[in-house]
Design an enzyme around this catalytic site. Structure first.
Site, mmCIF file in Angstrom:
data_model
loop_
_atom_site.group_PDB
_atom_site.id
_atom_site.type_symbol
_atom_site.label_atom_id
_atom_site.label_comp_id
_atom_site.label_asym_id
_atom_site.label_seq_id
_atom_site.Cartn_x
_atom_site.Cartn_y
_atom_site.Cartn_z
ATOM 1 N N LYS A 193 -124.491 -27.794 -64.758
ATOM 2 C CA LYS A 193 -124.345 -28.710 -65.889
ATOM 3 C C LYS A 193 -125.444 -28.474 -66.919
ATOM 4 O O LYS A 193 -125.191 -28.419 -68.126
ATOM 5 C CB LYS A 193 -124.365 -30.156 -65.400
ATOM 6 C CG LYS A 193 -124.052 -31.176 -66.495
ATOM 7 C CD LYS A 193 -123.830 -32.562 -65.914
ATOM 8 C CE LYS A 193 -123.369 -33.532 -66.991
ATOM 9 N NZ LYS A 193 -123.067 -34.880 -66.435
ATOM 10 N N GLU A 199 -131.821 -23.597 -57.755
ATOM 11 C CA GLU A 199 -131.103 -22.818 -56.749
ATOM 12 C C GLU A 199 -130.023 -21.950 -57.393
ATOM 13 O O GLU A 199 -129.867 -20.760 -57.072
ATOM 14 C CB GLU A 199 -130.465 -23.745 -55.705
ATOM 15 C CG GLU A 199 -131.452 -24.596 -54.932
ATOM 16 C CD GLU A 199 -131.644 -25.976 -55.544
ATOM 17 O OE1 GLU A 199 -131.962 -26.896 -54.778
ATOM 18 O OE2 GLU A 199 -131.463 -26.127 -56.781
ATOM 19 N N GLY A 252 -121.345 -34.412 -61.876
ATOM 20 C CA GLY A 252 -121.215 -33.219 -61.039
ATOM 21 C C GLY A 252 -120.192 -33.335 -59.940
ATOM 22 O O GLY A 252 -119.351 -32.446 -59.765
ATOM 23 N N ARG A 253 -120.228 -34.424 -59.166
ATOM 24 C CA ARG A 253 -119.305 -34.525 -58.043
ATOM 25 C C ARG A 253 -117.907 -34.953 -58.477
ATOM 26 O O ARG A 253 -117.009 -35.067 -57.635
ATOM 27 C CB ARG A 253 -119.871 -35.478 -56.992
ATOM 28 C CG ARG A 253 -120.178 -36.881 -57.473
ATOM 29 C CD ARG A 253 -121.002 -37.642 -56.438
ATOM 30 N NE ARG A 253 -121.449 -38.935 -56.910
ATOM 31 C CZ ARG A 253 -122.511 -39.119 -57.687
ATOM 32 N NH1 ARG A 253 -123.220 -38.082 -58.089
ATOM 33 N NH2 ARG A 253 -122.874 -40.333 -58.059
ATOM 34 N N GLU A 338 -123.350 -39.828 -51.890
ATOM 35 C CA GLU A 338 -124.179 -39.721 -53.085
ATOM 36 C C GLU A 338 -123.816 -40.801 -54.098
ATOM 37 O O GLU A 338 -124.670 -41.294 -54.830
ATOM 38 C CB GLU A 338 -124.015 -38.336 -53.719
ATOM 39 C CG GLU A 338 -125.038 -38.046 -54.812
ATOM 40 C CD GLU A 338 -125.079 -36.591 -55.212
ATOM 41 O OE1 GLU A 338 -125.803 -35.811 -54.557
ATOM 42 O OE2 GLU A 338 -124.373 -36.214 -56.172
ATOM 43 N N HIS A 369 -111.818 -32.173 -28.789
ATOM 44 C CA HIS A 369 -112.559 -31.655 -27.638
ATOM 45 C C HIS A 369 -114.061 -31.671 -27.878
ATOM 46 O O HIS A 369 -114.809 -31.039 -27.144
ATOM 47 C CB HIS A 369 -112.072 -30.240 -27.320
ATOM 48 C CG HIS A 369 -110.621 -30.190 -26.946
ATOM 49 N ND1 HIS A 369 -110.177 -30.350 -25.650
ATOM 50 C CD2 HIS A 369 -109.517 -30.041 -27.708
ATOM 51 C CE1 HIS A 369 -108.855 -30.282 -25.623
ATOM 52 N NE2 HIS A 369 -108.428 -30.095 -26.863
ATOM 53 N N LYS A 479 -136.558 -32.550 -54.691
ATOM 54 C CA LYS A 479 -136.619 -31.432 -55.649
ATOM 55 C C LYS A 479 -137.973 -31.387 -56.351
ATOM 56 O O LYS A 479 -138.555 -30.314 -56.552
ATOM 57 C CB LYS A 479 -135.512 -31.574 -56.689
ATOM 58 C CG LYS A 479 -134.101 -31.342 -56.170
ATOM 59 C CD LYS A 479 -133.117 -31.455 -57.328
ATOM 60 C CE LYS A 479 -131.702 -31.227 -56.883
ATOM 61 N NZ LYS A 479 -130.747 -31.316 -58.014
#
Length: 506
Positions: A193, A199, A252-253, A338, A369, A479
């Protein structure tokens, strides 16, 4: 006033699931709903079955009263009108405008950006940038989780371009993508963005170096930038013609529907991506227009609040009985935790109860399982969502899908019914809740509606709790400290200092 409603809710009787079905022969009519999607001649749909939750008429009436007290209708209207709903950051949240539902000027802007993206996608597919067989999509958080989920769900067969999503700063993630791609036929999509995410930009620089080291003369010419900061992308080296912007008001999400969806369109082709948007838009219209218990995301939020606030459940499990939806629990973890993992309300006062539960899950039948022992006989009460598709995603013998769905439906039935036994180790308490979302098929339309359903469910939960689901300050502190470590000169606690010394950092 909300305290009075919560007190009323806490005082209501809590019948068992068996009692609810026995006392109401029409329970399925109330709590299991088919949502039709697409044109009539090509319609498909999704069944949302919340009948095996503990919602009943009395709780629904009280939750509808809570929604009114918390001004659900007003906050929903503000969301679709493009008003400021992210109050801490002074922003609108206009992801629905990306699907054509929202403030007119925002819808028009999104359509213009989509037209630009479609032109680039179709030009690449026609060979305007040479032969393109692979796309490495570099992002993190919402810029990666959504594209990874959508590509995995919808492009397992017949993908037009082989897409690899890289998010982790761990170089192993990049190397895995590099091994699968031929540099001569690989493009990069860099999704950020701000176009400053550490990263993402570190991974992007390494990908550029990989292209250059493997004979690509103009590696920046192989990059498409997906960003709300076009000028930063151009400063970094991407030509303006290959910058795909999106609006600052798209979080963002919630950004999969914007240019962040570029890798999805590259894998599927633009017509299927448009169908994906249309499926989400259909859910938008339903959420905007339906009221009370008839509103599917709000109904789900009522059940979520029942278990989190009234029964103290700290987790909610999601199990996809479809390999194509294997990444859905990961996607929902970010979306829900979030968004609603907050400790203060919109007015800054402390919340007066638990907010988001821990979202977790897996893929059936593998999970049966691994973790279902706890669900059936453990001491933790865990509401479960089962998600499946009537149509299989493979060409294997029909027994595969029949057994898969039989297991899915059996687990919900078993959680509810339980089983008595004179041997305590073999006894199942039952009365354990589940909801089932059954798609006719996993298609762009149904998948778009499924993701949008969960976005609106998250928003509805936030409204009922009085919190802001659109900020995420909780991700910033770690961060900041990581940046201080990179810069040096800062002293930390003895444990952290020892770890840094052992690792040779600083």
């Amino acid at each position: 006033m909300s305290e009075a409603v919560w007190k009323k809710l806490q005082g209501l009787e809590k019948p068992t699931l068996a009692q609810l079905f026995d006392s109401d022969p029409a329970r399925l009519d109330t709590f299991a709903t088919e949502l039709e999607l697409g044109e009539e001649e090509n319609s498909t749909g999704i069944r949302f079955d919340w009948s095996k939750t503990h919602l009943d008429a009395a709780h629904v009436a009280a939750f509808e009263e809570l929604a009114a007290v918390m001004d659900f209708a007003g906050r929903r209207a503000a969301l679709f009108a493009g008003e400021i709903v992210n109050t801490t950051e002074g922003r609108a949240a206009e992801h629905t405008a990306q699907r054509g539902i929202g403030k007119e000027e925002s819808v028009d802007l999104a359509a213009m950006y989509h037209h630009r993206m479609a032109a680039i996608v179709e030009a690449i597919h026609r060979g305007a940038m040479g032969e393109v067989k692979h796309l490495i999509h570099i992002g993190i958080g919402g810029s990666a989780l959504g594209p990874a989920l959508a590509v995995d769900a919808l492009a397992r067969k017949g993908a037009l371009v082989d897409v690899h999503v890289v998010s982790n700063i761990d170089g192993c993630a990049l190397e895995q993508a590099f091994k699968a791609c031929d540099p001569a036929t690989t493009m990069l999509a860099v999704a950020s963005k701000t176009f400053t995410t550490l990263e993402t930009m570190t991974n992007a620089e390494s990908a550029i170096a990989w292209l250059r080291d493997n004979g690509v003369e103009d590696p920046y010419g192989r990059v498409v930038a997906l960003t709300a900061s076009p000028e930063k992308a151009m400063e970094w080296g991407v030509d303006e013609t290959r910058v795909l912007p999106f609006s600052e008001s798209v979080g963002g999400r919630y950004s999969l529907w914007s240019s962040i969806g570029f890798p999805v369109a590259m894998a599927l082709g633009w017509p299927d991506f448009a169908e994906f948007l249309a499926g989400a838009a259909a859910m938008d219209v339903h959420f905007r227009d339906a009221d009370g218990i008839d509103n599917l995301p709000l109904r789900a939020a009522f059940a979520d609040q029942y278990y989190t606030r009234l029964l103290g459940c700290q987790t909610r499990a999601v199990f996809a009985y479809d390999e194509r939806l294997a990444l859905l629990p990961d996607y929902l973890q970010q979306l829900e935790m979030e968004s609603n993992g907050k400790s203060v309300k919109m007015d800054g006062t402390p919340v007066d109860g638990p907010t988001a539960p821990i979202t977790w899950g897996g893929v059936g039948t593998d999970a049966q399982h691994a973790v279902f022992q706890l669900l059936h006989q453990g001491t933790n009460l865990v509401p479960v969502d089962f998600i499946a598709s009537i149509e299989p995603g493979h060409d294997q013998a029909s027994a595969h899908h029949r057994i898969l769905l039989s297991n899915c439906f059996a687990q919900g039935a078993a959680l509810m019914a339980g089983k008595a036994s004179e041997d305590p180790a073999r006894a199942y308490a039952g009365n354990r809740p589940s909801a089932t979302i059954l798609l006719d098929e996993v298609s762009p339309v149904t998948f778009g509606a499924l993701v949008a359903f969960h976005e609106h469910r998250t928003f509805a939960n936030a409204v009922l709790m009085g919190i802001n689901p659109f900020d995420q300050f909780g991700v910033e502190l770690g961060k900041e400290i990581a940046n201080k470590i990179e810069q040096g000169g800062t002293t930390f606690d003895p444990s952290t200092e020892a770890l840094l010394a052992i690792a040779g950092i600083g």
